[in-house]
Scaffold this active site. Structure first.
Site, PDB file in Angstrom:
ATOM      1  N   HIS A 111     -82.306 -21.323  56.799  1.00  0.00           N
ATOM      2  CA  HIS A 111     -82.419 -20.402  55.667  1.00  0.00           C
ATOM      3  C   HIS A 111     -82.824 -18.999  56.119  1.00  0.00           C
ATOM      4  O   HIS A 111     -82.421 -18.008  55.519  1.00  0.00           O
ATOM      5  CB  HIS A 111     -83.447 -20.946  54.676  1.00  0.00           C
ATOM      6  CG  HIS A 111     -83.544 -20.163  53.406  1.00  0.00           C
ATOM      7  ND1 HIS A 111     -82.468 -19.957  52.577  1.00  0.00           N
ATOM      8  CD2 HIS A 111     -84.608 -19.526  52.821  1.00  0.00           C
ATOM      9  CE1 HIS A 111     -82.844 -19.229  51.526  1.00  0.00           C
ATOM     10  NE2 HIS A 111     -84.125 -18.944  51.653  1.00  0.00           N
ATOM     11  N   ASP A 123     -78.334 -23.871  56.604  1.00  0.00           N
ATOM     12  CA  ASP A 123     -79.361 -23.673  55.578  1.00  0.00           C
ATOM     13  C   ASP A 123     -79.419 -24.917  54.694  1.00  0.00           C
ATOM     14  O   ASP A 123     -78.506 -25.186  53.917  1.00  0.00           O
ATOM     15  CB  ASP A 123     -79.019 -22.439  54.742  1.00  0.00           C
ATOM     16  CG  ASP A 123     -80.083 -22.091  53.707  1.00  0.00           C
ATOM     17  OD1 ASP A 123     -81.040 -22.871  53.540  1.00  0.00           O
ATOM     18  OD2 ASP A 123     -79.942 -21.040  53.057  1.00  0.00           O
ATOM     19  N   SER A 180     -82.037 -15.257  49.249  1.00  0.00           N
ATOM     20  CA  SER A 180     -82.912 -16.255  48.645  1.00  0.00           C
ATOM     21  C   SER A 180     -83.302 -15.823  47.231  1.00  0.00           C
ATOM     22  O   SER A 180     -82.430 -15.579  46.400  1.00  0.00           O
ATOM     23  CB  SER A 180     -84.135 -16.456  49.544  1.00  0.00           C
ATOM     24  OG  SER A 180     -84.884 -17.596  49.177  1.00  0.00           O
TER      25      SER A 180
END
Length: 383
Positions: A355, A322, A157
């Site tokens: 995610h 995701d 991320s």
């Protein structure tokens, strides 16, 4: 009594602190006269100093990536399943460094720190830092540790964005970049999610323009809402349905607005837990840093041009479910690297966890990381 830790754990770790007295000029135009970074290390730096790995944390992460802070600690670091002896990032082979980012709330200089100009906490006066600023501060940490170049920089991320920025800003100081569940810039939808979260915090009656410390309060309600919103986006719809479905806590409707569904209870628990460990001003800062990230901005919006002079080898990883940073965003990075004739490998991992998959022990994901790190050549191995 000797503590018993899970197999392949790095055991008890002690955070370290680096004081940098050299000013740092931030992208926002403000200079900090000095700052501190809190960090942890796992494994040993070899004689050639070529086995160092930098782990960059995501929005709500910190320096505690692996191991335990006390012998009776029940909760390991946030990436403990990935870092340790015999794990994908093997600390018997690599020296791993994980700092709390500048502007964080886990000990590094940030909104919670005392502003020497006022004698009070910085609060909202702490300048906005960017991914590029973090990379500069991390380079100074590398200098202090005697590390000329990282064997690898990795993160998921926001951490993956830092790995990508490293290759652009310090091309000779990074040999491998592992960019996981990331993007080269936020989508409009993601910026919108961040603004709703920030608005929830700023609208809290206890926010006091960010000077809540001086009032002895915390904008708990707003920060809780921000975390609840964020958490929804980190999980896939399939996971939420499988874990919670439409289950009612009491088995039947109460015909009111209190917590009735299991998912409501879960989200409130997540929000309440987050408030106890995270600072609201830091949350505002970190989400804005996410918004600003765009290494192609200074290159006419062309990412291929931004990475044209990089030298690192890349591994880009995405996850099928995701939707916050979808596989399409990772493929944009891959396409730009290929257009720039860079060395890049890409894998899209089948996962139902959304995610958050990058934090979890997904078998194929760990297999990919393990295989990639085993292939990183080192000139000397520390026993």
């Amino acid at each position: 009594m000797t503590p018993v830790f899970p197999a392949h754990s790095v055991g008890v770790v002690t955070p370290q602190r680096l004081r940098v007295d050299e000013p740092i000029a931030l992208e926002c135009g403000v200079s900090l006269p000095g700052y501190e970074l809190v960090y942890e290390t796992y494994g040993q730096l070899n004689a050639a100093r070529d086995n160092a790995v930098l782990v960059c944390h995501a929005l709500s992460g910190d320096h505690h990536a692996a191991g335990y802070h006390a012998e009776d600690d029940k909760r390991p670091g946030w990436w403990d399943n990935c870092i340790g002896p015999g794990k994908p990032v093997d600390t018997e082979r690599f020296f791993v460094v994980c700092p709390n980012n500048l502007g964080g709330c886990a000990g590094s200089t940030g909104p919670l720190s005392v502003n020497p100009a006022t004698g009070k906490r910085f609060g909202p006066d702490f300048p906005i830092v960017t991914v590029r600023d973090w990379v500069v501060s991390q380079a100074r940490l590398a200098d202090a540790l005697g590390i000329d170049a990282w064997a690898a920089v990795l993160g998921g991320s926001l951490g993956g964005m830092q790995a990508l920025q490293w290759t652009v800003d310090f091309p000779t100081r990074i040999r491998h970049a592992i960019v996981i569940a990331a993007a080269s810039k936020l989508s409009t939808q993601n910026i919108a999610f961040n603004e709703v979260a920030r608005h929830a915090i700023r609208s809290d009656a206890n926010f006091h323009g960010g000077r809540y410390y001086e009032h002895g309060v915390v904008p708990e309600h707003g920060l809780m809402l921000a975390r609840m919103l964020g958490h929804i986006t980190y999980l896939s719809d399939d996971v939420l349905m499988a874990r919670f479905g439409r289950e009612l806590r009491d088995g039947k409707p109460g015909f009111g607005y209190d917590v009735e569904f299991q998912i409501e209870s879960y989200l409130r628990h997540q929000g309440t837990s987050f408030v106890k460990r995270f600072d609201a001003n830091t949350y505002l800062l970190m989400t804005r840093s996410l918004d600003y990230f765009d290494p192609a901005r200074d290159h006419d919006g062309r990412l291929a041009q931004a990475v044209a002079r990089t030298r690192a080898k890349y591994l880009v990883v995405s996850f099928s479910s995701d939707w916050r940073f979808s596989p399409a965003r990772s493929r944009e990075i891959v396409r730009a690297l290929l257009d720039a004739d860079r060395d890049v490998s890409y894998v899209d991992i089948e996962s139902e966890q959304g995610h958050d998959s990058f934090l979890l022990e997904v078998p194929m994901y760990h297999h990919v990381l393990r295989t990639y790190f085993q292939g990183i050549p080192l000139s000397a191995i520390t026993p």
